[in-house]
Enzyme design. Structure first.
Site, PDB file in Angstrom:
ATOM      1  N   HIS A  36      -0.974  12.766 -29.791  1.00 43.79           N
ATOM      2  CA  HIS A  36      -1.466  11.411 -29.498  1.00 43.79           C
ATOM      3  C   HIS A  36      -2.117  10.787 -30.721  1.00 43.79           C
ATOM      4  CE1 HIS A  36      -1.610  12.332 -24.920  1.00 43.79           C
ATOM      5  NE2 HIS A  36      -0.478  11.757 -25.265  1.00 43.79           N
TER       6      HIS A  36
ATOM      7  N   GLU B  65      -4.861  17.191 -11.743  1.00 49.91           N
ATOM      8  CA  GLU B  65      -5.393  17.591 -13.046  1.00 49.91           C
ATOM      9  C   GLU B  65      -6.904  17.777 -13.048  1.00 49.91           C
ATOM     10  OE1 GLU B  65      -3.332  15.946 -16.410  1.00 49.91           O
ATOM     11  OE2 GLU B  65      -4.942  16.462 -17.763  1.00 49.91           O
TER      12      GLU B  65
ATOM     13  N   LYS C 131       6.943  23.185 -14.312  1.00 51.96           N
ATOM     14  CA  LYS C 131       6.067  22.041 -14.022  1.00 51.96           C
ATOM     15  C   LYS C 131       5.690  22.018 -12.538  1.00 51.96           C
ATOM     16  CE  LYS C 131       4.777  17.356 -14.839  1.00 51.96           C
ATOM     17  NZ  LYS C 131       4.914  16.108 -15.582  1.00 51.96           N
TER      18      LYS C 131
ATOM     19  N   LYS D  16       2.625  11.425 -11.528  1.00 55.79           N
ATOM     20  CA  LYS D  16       1.766  10.510 -12.306  1.00 55.79           C
ATOM     21  C   LYS D  16       2.548   9.226 -12.553  1.00 55.79           C
ATOM     22  CE  LYS D  16      -1.192  13.586 -15.036  1.00 55.79           C
ATOM     23  NZ  LYS D  16      -1.589  13.923 -16.424  1.00 55.79           N
TER      24      LYS D  16
ATOM     25  N   ARG E  46      -3.455  21.919 -14.757  1.00 54.56           N
ATOM     26  CA  ARG E  46      -2.430  20.958 -15.168  1.00 54.56           C
ATOM     27  C   ARG E  46      -2.582  20.545 -16.633  1.00 54.56           C
ATOM     28  NH1 ARG E  46       0.300  16.066 -11.590  1.00 54.56           N
ATOM     29  NH2 ARG E  46       1.614  15.310 -13.269  1.00 54.56           N
TER      30      ARG E  46
ATOM     31  N   ARG F  90       0.810  -1.234   0.000  1.00 57.42           N
ATOM     32  CA  ARG F  90       0.000   0.000   0.000  1.00 57.42           C
ATOM     33  C   ARG F  90       0.836   1.274   0.000  1.00 57.42           C
ATOM     34  NH1 ARG F  90      -2.525  -3.313   3.652  1.00 57.42           N
ATOM     35  NH2 ARG F  90      -4.333  -4.367   2.762  1.00 57.42           N
TER      36      ARG F  90
ATOM     37  N   ASN G 161      -0.424  19.654 -21.544  1.00 52.81           N
ATOM     38  CA  ASN G 161      -0.684  18.798 -22.701  1.00 52.81           C
ATOM     39  C   ASN G 161      -0.677  19.571 -24.014  1.00 52.81           C
ATOM     40  OD1 ASN G 161      -1.002  16.364 -21.221  1.00 52.81           O
ATOM     41  ND2 ASN G 161      -3.001  17.108 -20.558  1.00 52.81           N
TER      42      ASN G 161
ATOM     43  N   HIS H 124      -0.288  17.852 -27.344  1.00 48.11           N
ATOM     44  CA  HIS H 124      -0.489  16.422 -27.092  1.00 48.11           C
ATOM     45  C   HIS H 124      -1.767  15.859 -27.710  1.00 48.11           C
ATOM     46  CE1 HIS H 124       2.879  16.964 -24.411  1.00 48.11           C
ATOM     47  NE2 HIS H 124       2.846  15.706 -24.020  1.00 48.11           N
TER      48      HIS H 124
ATOM     49  N   GLU I 284       9.489  18.622 -25.160  1.00 49.65           N
ATOM     50  CA  GLU I 284       8.814  18.912 -23.891  1.00 49.65           C
ATOM     51  C   GLU I 284       9.415  20.145 -23.200  1.00 49.65           C
ATOM     52  OE1 GLU I 284       6.024  17.353 -23.167  1.00 49.65           O
ATOM     53  OE2 GLU I 284       6.145  15.266 -23.862  1.00 49.65           O
TER      54      GLU I 284
ATOM     55  N   HIS J 223       7.284   9.738 -28.738  1.00 46.47           N
ATOM     56  CA  HIS J 223       6.286  10.634 -28.149  1.00 46.47           C
ATOM     57  C   HIS J 223       6.660  12.105 -28.360  1.00 46.47           C
ATOM     58  CE1 HIS J 223       3.404  12.270 -25.334  1.00 46.47           C
ATOM     59  NE2 HIS J 223       4.388  12.861 -24.675  1.00 46.47           N
TER      60      HIS J 223
END
Ligand code: NAD
Ligand code: MG
Length: 358
Positions: A251, A236, A226, A142, A240, A120, A244, A247, A184, A264
């Site tokens: 994507h 988010e 960031k 993340k 946040r 946990r 993206n 993106h 990025e 990416h």
């Protein structure tokens, strides 16, 4: 150099940026002590950097174990994640064990998710070795693995105890991976900091030559931006999402060509050009700004024209993106330069952008 602090109450932590940090014991001072540590890395990074890290952290633990994963995005999945749990359990690791993620974003996302779920939650430290991981994936908490039906679909928000960005590790990075990371870095200019955009333009050749002073500023400023964004919106629910930028289109390129065809960061580079063209049509920026950032993306050795998938296919792919809401595609739009907003756009306008950029 002073660390960059990410302020999240009791989950706050430092990001260290500098040359030679990975192998210095001081980089790991003040972290939770435990009987054991586990270094999670992959077959490419292990021979390059695991010994240095092991020697630097050895004084803090009775034993330092290693889990060496196969290299590649296709291994960011359940079976490979289980190798980390196998190593923890086979070695009798308790709930205080500290996990060190040594590698790029794939290793960081997997080690982070393992840390979030083993007993946990055990402490973990990010030691990112790609530019993309140093400026983006290792910061912000993340963590995830992929599912056959979707990328990053199984995961958790789980913050590290520290991020140690050793700029020297970037010397061994292949050129395509380095440029992908630059996408990025460039991203942070248009969305948040025009002075940083000016600086990147003036220093792009030094960055491509992997000059340590230039890298130090680029990584540090990217992490500061960031940290500022994540500090306001950890999970988010709003702000946040501006991270993206590029993106949504990116994507679609990645998914449309099949993951792994373009990196990416390459897809994000081209996606930013598309998002800028859209921003111009929505009145957020002028032609000169679009041309300027497009030129910078090109100089970073990134693609600025998208693959000819057809506008219908792009739209279809963007409608199933995680960020779409009830079929409405959400774009990060620059308005004005230095600020970003999330909004929809008419299909006809998006088709016009795609016609101009593919
Ligand atoms: P990666 O982890 O696959 O690394 C790229 C390649 O470089 C790999 O082959 C790796 O073994 C190799 N490598 C790593 N360090 C090296 C070094 N110093 N020298 C030589 N080779 C080295 O890719 P990445 O671009 O670092 O990360 C991409 C991943 O990050 C994706 O899975 C993406 O989903 C994830 N990501 C996560 C977040 C987040 O917020 N968690 C954000 C962005 C991206
Ligand atoms: Mg990204």
């Amino acid at each position: 150099m002073d660390p960059v602090r990410i302020e999240l109450g009791e989950r706050s932590y430092d990001i260290l940026v500098g040359s030679g940090l990975l192998g210095q014991a001081a980089s790991y001072a003040g972290l939770p002590r435990a009987a054991a540590a586990l270094i999670v890395t992959n077959e490419t990074v292990q021979p390059l950097y695991a010994r240095q890290l092991r020697e630097a952290i050895a004084p803090h633990y009775r034993t330092v174990h290693e889990a060496v994963l196969p290299d590649g995005e296709k291994f960011k999945e359940w079976q490979t994640l289980n190798l980390v749990f196998d190593a923890l359990l086979a070695n009798g690791c308790d709930r205080k064990t500290v996990i060190y993620a040594l590698g790029g974003g794939v290793v960081g996302d997997m080690a982070g998710f393992a840390a979030a779920s083993y007993m946990r939650g055990v402490p973990f430290v990010q030691v990112p070795t790609t530019l993309l991981a140093q400026v983006d994936s290792s910061v912000g908490g993340k963590t995830a693995i992929n599912h056959p039906l979707g990328k990053n679909m199984i995961g958790a928000f789980y913050q590290p105890q520290r991020v140690v960005c050793d700029l020297d590790t970037l010397r061994t990075l292949p050129p395509r991976e380095f440029s992908a990371g630059l996408a990025e870095v460039i991203k942070y200019g248009p969305i948040a900091d025009l002075a940083f955009l000016d600086w990147i333009e003036a220093n792009i050749d030094a960055l491509l030559a992997r000059d340590v002073d230039a890298l130090a500023h680029a990584v540090r400023r990217s992490c500061e931006i960031k940290a500022w964004v994540v500090g306001q919106d950890e999970r988010e629910s709003g702000l946040r999402a501006i991270l993206n930028f590029g993106h949504t289109f990116g994507h679609a390129i990645e998914a449309g060509l099949g993951y792994g065809e373009w990196l990416h960061g390459e897809a994000v580079g081209c996606g930013m050009v598309m998002a800028l063209q859209l921003s111009r049509r929505l009145g957020g920026v002028d032609d000169a700004f679009v041309a300027r950032v497009t030129r910078l993306i090109e100089r970073a050795q990134l693609p600025v024209r998208g693959p000819a998938l057809g506008a219908d296919r792009y739209l279809e792919l963007m409608r199933v993106d995680k960020k779409a809401e009830g079929g409405e595609i959400k774009f990060v739009v620059i308005s004005p330069p230095g600020r970003a907003v999330v909004q929809g756009a008419p299909d006809a306008m998006v088709r016009d952008v795609l016609a101009a950029c593919t």
